[in-house]
Scaffold this motif. Structure first.
Motif, PDB file in Angstrom:
ATOM      1  N   ASP A 527       3.950  -6.558  -0.841  1.00 51.13           N
ATOM      2  CA  ASP A 527       2.988  -6.154  -1.809  1.00 51.13           C
ATOM      3  C   ASP A 527       1.746  -5.750  -1.022  1.00 51.13           C
ATOM      4  OD1 ASP A 527       4.279  -6.658  -3.780  1.00 51.13           O
ATOM      5  OD2 ASP A 527       3.662  -8.684  -4.189  1.00 51.13           O
ATOM      6  N   GLU A 528       1.650  -6.166   0.108  1.00 51.75           N
ATOM      7  CA  GLU A 528       0.293  -5.646   1.101  1.00 51.75           C
ATOM      8  C   GLU A 528       0.832  -4.290   1.568  1.00 51.75           C
ATOM      9  OE1 GLU A 528       2.108  -8.520   1.397  1.00 51.75           O
ATOM     10  OE2 GLU A 528       0.426  -9.803   0.507  1.00 51.75           O
ATOM     11  N   TRP A 530       2.448  -2.044   0.113  1.00 55.63           N
ATOM     12  CA  TRP A 530       2.282  -1.039  -1.118  1.00 55.63           C
ATOM     13  C   TRP A 530       0.761  -0.721  -1.373  1.00 55.63           C
ATOM     14  CZ3 TRP A 530       5.753   2.100  -2.167  1.00 55.63           C
ATOM     15  CH2 TRP A 530       7.149   1.768  -2.164  1.00 55.63           C
ATOM     16  N   ALA A 531       0.116  -2.061  -1.093  1.00 55.94           N
ATOM     17  CA  ALA A 531      -1.286  -1.867  -1.407  1.00 55.94           C
ATOM     18  C   ALA A 531      -2.000  -0.643  -0.671  1.00 55.94           C
ATOM     19  CB  ALA A 531      -1.932  -3.118  -1.420  1.00 55.94           C
ATOM     20  N   CYS A 534      -1.126   2.685  -1.492  1.00 55.12           N
ATOM     21  CA  CYS A 534      -1.850   3.182  -2.759  1.00 55.12           C
ATOM     22  C   CYS A 534      -3.176   3.483  -2.313  1.00 55.12           C
ATOM     23  CB  CYS A 534      -1.844   2.268  -3.830  1.00 55.12           C
ATOM     24  SG  CYS A 534       0.154   1.885  -4.316  1.00 55.12           S
ATOM     25  N   GLN A 535      -3.829   2.716  -1.414  1.00 56.25           N
ATOM     26  CA  GLN A 535      -5.194   2.885  -1.021  1.00 56.25           C
ATOM     27  C   GLN A 535      -5.598   4.452  -0.468  1.00 56.25           C
ATOM     28  OE1 GLN A 535      -6.295  -0.392   1.199  1.00 56.25           O
ATOM     29  NE2 GLN A 535      -6.316  -1.681  -0.328  1.00 56.25           N
ATOM     30  N   CYS A 558       4.867  -5.687 -10.542  1.00 50.63           N
ATOM     31  CA  CYS A 558       4.198  -4.816  -9.692  1.00 50.63           C
ATOM     32  C   CYS A 558       3.274  -5.371  -9.097  1.00 50.63           C
ATOM     33  CB  CYS A 558       3.696  -3.831 -10.554  1.00 50.63           C
ATOM     34  SG  CYS A 558       3.212  -2.125 -10.180  1.00 50.63           S
ATOM     35  N   PRO A 560      -0.662  -7.033  -7.531  1.00 48.98           N
ATOM     36  CA  PRO A 560      -2.241  -6.531  -7.725  1.00 48.98           C
ATOM     37  C   PRO A 560      -2.128  -4.901  -7.236  1.00 48.98           C
ATOM     38  CG  PRO A 560      -1.636  -7.976  -5.601  1.00 48.98           C
ATOM     39  CD  PRO A 560      -0.312  -7.798  -6.631  1.00 48.98           C
ATOM     40  N   TRP A 561      -1.322  -4.432  -6.453  1.00 47.67           N
ATOM     41  CA  TRP A 561      -1.442  -3.064  -5.957  1.00 47.67           C
ATOM     42  C   TRP A 561      -1.245  -1.821  -7.012  1.00 47.67           C
ATOM     43  CZ3 TRP A 561       2.669   0.138  -6.848  1.00 47.67           C
ATOM     44  CH2 TRP A 561       4.231  -0.651  -6.742  1.00 47.67           C
ATOM     45  N   GLU A 564      -4.592  -0.274  -7.455  1.00 44.79           N
ATOM     46  CA  GLU A 564      -4.857   0.575  -6.403  1.00 44.79           C
ATOM     47  C   GLU A 564      -4.212   1.938  -6.596  1.00 44.79           C
ATOM     48  OE1 GLU A 564      -6.997   0.441  -4.003  1.00 44.79           O
ATOM     49  OE2 GLU A 564      -7.108  -1.855  -3.943  1.00 44.79           O
TER      50      GLU A 564
END
Length: 608
Positions: A527-528, A530-531, A534-535, A558, A560-561, A564
């Motif tokens: 998830d990190e 993907w975050a 997305c940033q 999905c 927290p990202w 983003e």
């Protein structure tokens, strides 16, 4: 029309002519009111044994009727109706292009189009059309400048092509005829062949001329030619399975030295016998530039015969034999033919799994194709020996722009020499080597060669697990690939580090033209990861398609990202499609996506 204005003919003559006319128009549906009037006209002409005053009334009826028809011919109302009908279908009316492709006409449309009946001295049509092709045929007399007809993907055309081909003599400038997926029948194939034939039936032609003007009723001499669609350059009959076994009904009608440049018979269930008919046809179409007989698995049995006659089309530029059941001996025959095809630009022999092992003995003339731009060998079960031979031949194709070796799983074990020698093909725009079992050494060889490919636009490394964690090997090549527009890394075991590399490349000014990015089936990304991706996603200003789907057996929240991602979408004006299959979106997240589309007047298609 003086012959109808009060003239009296001998009884035997008056009986003979209407009888023939009645026979000619037998089978037409004359409708109700207008049909009734025209039957009365015919009866007036035939029943001439009454009193003189009754005869005069009948002659006046004929005169009025034909005057009405002449008025219709001179009136532009038929053309106006045609324009209105085309506009209703969302098609732009054109005197040169009749585009009814995939119109899904309903009964109301057909009824409306059926109002476009035309009458003139050169054609006398008294019918209320009931089928798609019959209706289309009624338009042809109004379109003498027509160059293209497309009736593709209209199944209702099947079984009614005879009505269309009977009117082809009105469009002598016709260059393109497309009948894809029209459910053509054997009768349609026969009608089509007759429509292309250079000879009209003398008795039919004489009948029409005699009826319209006895002075023109001269019967043509035997062998006298009347050119019908003599300018035809493209014929596409693809996706009509009933053509299989009946191709000779068409090919035997095509005259010698015809101008056909493009022939497409994809997925028509062609048989070995059809292959022989096609081989014979190659003798009479010397101008052929495109031949596509893909997805006809049984035609490979006659490939030797076809290959022998390919020498008769030396100007051939595109040869598509995808999924044709080719075998090693087919490849040998084809290689012999290649020496005559020096103008060839595209060669597709993909998805012929029995070719594997045959390249080592059948590539003698492949290297002579100096003009070849596209070579598709995907899913051909290429062996290690084949790859060794291909690594010597392919680098000699100096104009090659597209190379597809995908789904040749054995290629990875011996692909180093070939991938490394791609540096000698500076015009390469597309390299597709998905699912080739590449190893780290192969990837390094490709990365080094890619430094010499300044025009690279498409790079597909999907389904090669070695890419995961090693994307950095391609760092130098991706920096220099200023033209790259499509990058596919599906199921490559990518990790968060790989996504971070992509975002940093874009932030540093690279990958500026990237339009399609496929990161699907990479379940190992955290998830990190993907975050972070997305940033930095907003920097890909030209991106139009993005796929971050998970494998079919997976399902993840999905996370927290998503926030983003939603923020990045506001910075991606070109994005039109976002695939997020098997990412579980909450009801709130779905509403946020729908709200984004509405608030930003966007229409991003969310596939999840």
């Amino acid at each position: 029309m003086k012959q109808f204005q009060g003239k009296k003919c001998a009884p035997e003559k008056r009986k003979e002519q209407p009888s023939a006319i009645k026979q000619f128009f037998k089978g037409f549906d004359f409708g109700k009111s207008e049909g009734k009037d025209r039957r009365e006209i015919e009866e007036t002409e035939i029943n001439n044994d009454g009193a003189d005053d009754q005869s005069e009334k009948q002659d006046l009826s004929v005169e009025d009727g034909l005057s009405h028809l002449t008025s219709e011919a001179e009136s532009p109302s038929g053309e106006q109706r045609f324009n209105q009908f085309m506009e209703k279908l969302g098609k732009k009316p054109s005197s040169k292009n009749l585009d009814l492709n995939n119109c899904a006409l309903n009964a109301a449309d057909i009824t409306e189009l059926g109002k476009c009946t035309f009458y003139s001295k050169n054609h006398f049509m008294v019918c209320k059309q009931k089928s798609f092709s019959l209706l289309t045929a009624s338009l042809l007399p109004f379109l003498p400048e027509l160059e293209e007809i497309s009736l593709s993907w209209n199944g209702c055309a099947g079984g009614t092509l005879k009505a269309l081909t009977a009117q082809l003599h009105h469009v002598n400038l016709l260059k393109v005829l497309r009948l894809n997926n029209c459910r053509l029948t054997a009768e349609d194939v026969i009608s089509l062949g007759t429509g292309f034939h250079l000879h009209l039936l003398p008795d039919i032609l004489g009948l029409i001329l005699d009826f319209l003007d006895p002075a023109q009723a001269k019967q043509p001499d035997e062998g006298e030619a009347f050119e019908i669609v003599s300018q035809l350059e493209e014929l596409d009959l693809s996706w009509n399975s009933n053509i299989g076994g009946k191709l000779s009904l068409l090919t035997k009608k095509l005259q010698e030295a015809c101008k056909l440049k493009c022939l497409k018979i994809t997925d028509c269930n062609l048989t070995a016998k059809d292959g022989e008919s096609l081989a014979e046809l190659l003798n009479v179409i010397p101008n052929l530039e495109v031949l596509d007989i893909s997805i006809n698995k049984n035609i490979g049995c006659s490939m030797k015969v076809i290959a022998q006659d390919l020498k008769n089309v030396p100007g051939l530029k595109e040869l598509n034999l995808h999924m044709c059941g080719l075998k090693q001996d087919s490849l040998q025959g084809l290689d012999t033919a290649l020496q005559h095809l020096t103008e060839l630009r595209k060669l597709d022999i993909s998805c012929n799994r029995e070719l594997g092992g045959g390249f080592k003995a059948s590539t003698a003339h492949l290297a002579s194709l100096k003009n070849l731009e596209v070579l598709d060998l995907h899913q051909c079960c290429v062996t290690e020996e084949d790859m060794t031979v291909l690594s010597q031949v392919i680098p000699l194709l100096s104009n090659l722009q597209e190379l597809n070796l995908s789904s040749n799983k054995n290629a990875g074990f011996s692909s180093d020499p070939l991938l490394g020698r791609l540096r000698f093909l500076p015009k390469l725009r597309s390299v597709t080597i998905s699912n080739c079992g590449l190893g780290e050494e192969s990837l390094s060889s490709l990365a080094e060669a890619a430094l010499h490919l300044p025009e690279l636009e498409i790079l597909d490394l999907s389904w090669n697990k070695c890419v995961g964690g090693n994307l950095k090997l391609l760092l130098g090549a991706l920096k220099l690939a200023t033209e790259i527009q499509v990058l596919r890394l599906s199921s490559c075991n990518l990790v968060a580090e790989d996504l971070a590399l992509l975002t940093s490349l874009r932030q540093d000014g690279h990958l500026a033209r990237l339009q399609k990015l496929d990161l699907s089936y990479n379940n190992n990304i955290s998830d990190e990861g993907w975050a972070v991706f997305c940033q930095g996603l907003g920097a890909f200003k030209e991106l139009s398609e993005l796929d971050v789907s998970l494998r079919p057996s997976s399902c993840r929240d999905c996370g927290p990202w998503f926030g983003e991602l939603l923020a990045a979408l506001t910075q991606l004006p070109a994005l039109a499609e976002l695939a997020m299959q098997r990412w579980a979106l909450s009801e709130s997240q779905r509403k946020q996506m729908e709200g984004f589309n509405q608030d930003n007047k966007r229409n991003i298609r969310l596939d999840c």
